[in-house]
Design an enzyme around this catalytic site. Structure first.
Site, short mmCIF file in Angstrom:
data_model
loop_
_atom_site.label_atom_id
_atom_site.label_comp_id
_atom_site.label_asym_id
_atom_site.label_seq_id
_atom_site.Cartn_x
_atom_site.Cartn_y
_atom_site.Cartn_z
CE LYS A 10 -3.82 2.20 2.43
NZ LYS A 10 -4.79 2.08 3.54
CG ASP A 120 -12.61 5.00 7.88
OD1 ASP A 120 -13.82 5.30 7.81
OD2 ASP A 120 -11.86 5.00 6.89
#
Length: 283
Positions: A10, A120
């Site tokens: 990522k 989140d």
């Protein structure tokens, strides 16, 4: 990798307010999080290079920082891929296992030495491996706290995903363990009643909504809907509705949720033991 292991890389977008120390702190959070229902951090890459760029017509030297984190590769994609306007297309056993996996991962985060709030939690951040084991990922908004208490953030610092943020955060910027609990409730409702289920339940009396969800699953499972499965369905939707209470003090803790789900399993084990012993006695 050289050993044949597949990993996910990522790349992090360059952000001016993330300095080296903040990046290292975030990595320290990830590196100490080790649980079967948390996406595992494999390693990270960090590189600074000097480049020449044009600034007001003149060439200037600038530093460019490249950062990337390496994570275990989750072949099953995300939970978001399995959700639609209708209830989850997976069979109930898989849905129930995913719900339990999410709860176990969240329980770990909330109960480590310095509790971590995800902040989140949503279907896109719940990843599935090749065996459909659910793991919590993307701690980009996670915060490390010294105690399980409530914090107030500045309104300009508000981050998260619409639909999964609790009212006390939207209205008063309060952060507590009950933030993640609210998000969890929305996710469970979406698994059991479809993506629009959360918005529908807001306008439906709780008892009526529970009955509606149970009836829908009973129709889907038909002959395979045992009394035990019926209890799992009812318990999960009841938990979800408690999680999305506007008053955060009325929401359960993750420990209470995990305990309630465990009690269902204990009842099944006791029932199997009873039936086995009964068959033995009759023979």
């Amino acid at each position: 990798m050289e050993n044949g292991e597949e990993i996910a890389v990522k790349k992090l977008h360059p952000v001016v307010w993330i300095d080296d120390e903040q990046f290292k702190n975030e990595l320290n959070i990830l590196m100490r999080v080790k649980h079967k229902n948390i996406v595992r951090l494999v390693g990270y890459c960090y590189h600074t290079a000097q480049i020449v760029v044009d600034y007001k017509g003149k060439p200037v030297s600038a530093s460019v920082v490249e950062r990337a984190i390496c994570l275990e590769y989750m072949q099953g994609g995300s939970l978001a891929d399995q959700l639609s306007a209708e209830p989850c297309t997976l069979d109930w056993d898989k849905c129930y296992k995913i719900i339990k996996d999410i709860c176990e991962g969240l329980h770990y985060l909330h109960n480590v030495d310095a509790p971590i709030y995800h902040l989140d939690l949503k279907p896109a951040n719940i990843l599935l491996d090749k065996d459909m084991v659910a793991k919590l990922g993307d701690f980009g908004l996670s915060r490390l706290f010294d105690a399980m208490q409530t914090y107030i953030t500045e309104s300009r610092d508000m981050k998260g995903t619409g639909g999964y943020m609790p009212p006390e955060y939207i209205n008063r910027q309060q952060i507590s363990p009950k933030f993640d609990i609210f998000s969890l409730g929305v996710i469970i409702i979406q698994i059991m009643a479809g993506k629009d289920g959360y918005f529908n339940c807001a306008d439906t009396p709780p008892k009526e909504f529970i009955k509606h969800v149970c009836e829908n699953w009973r129709m889907r499972l038909q002959a395979t809907m045992s009394s035990h499965l019926s209890e799992e369905v009812r318990t999960c939707i009841e938990i979800a509705l408690k999680c999305v209470e506007d008053d955060r003090t009325r929401r359960p803790t993750i420990a209470q949720i995990v305990n309630e789900l465990s009690n269902i399993g204990n009842k099944l084990t006791a029932l199997k033991t009873f039936l086995t012993s009964s068959i033995g006695c009759s023979s």
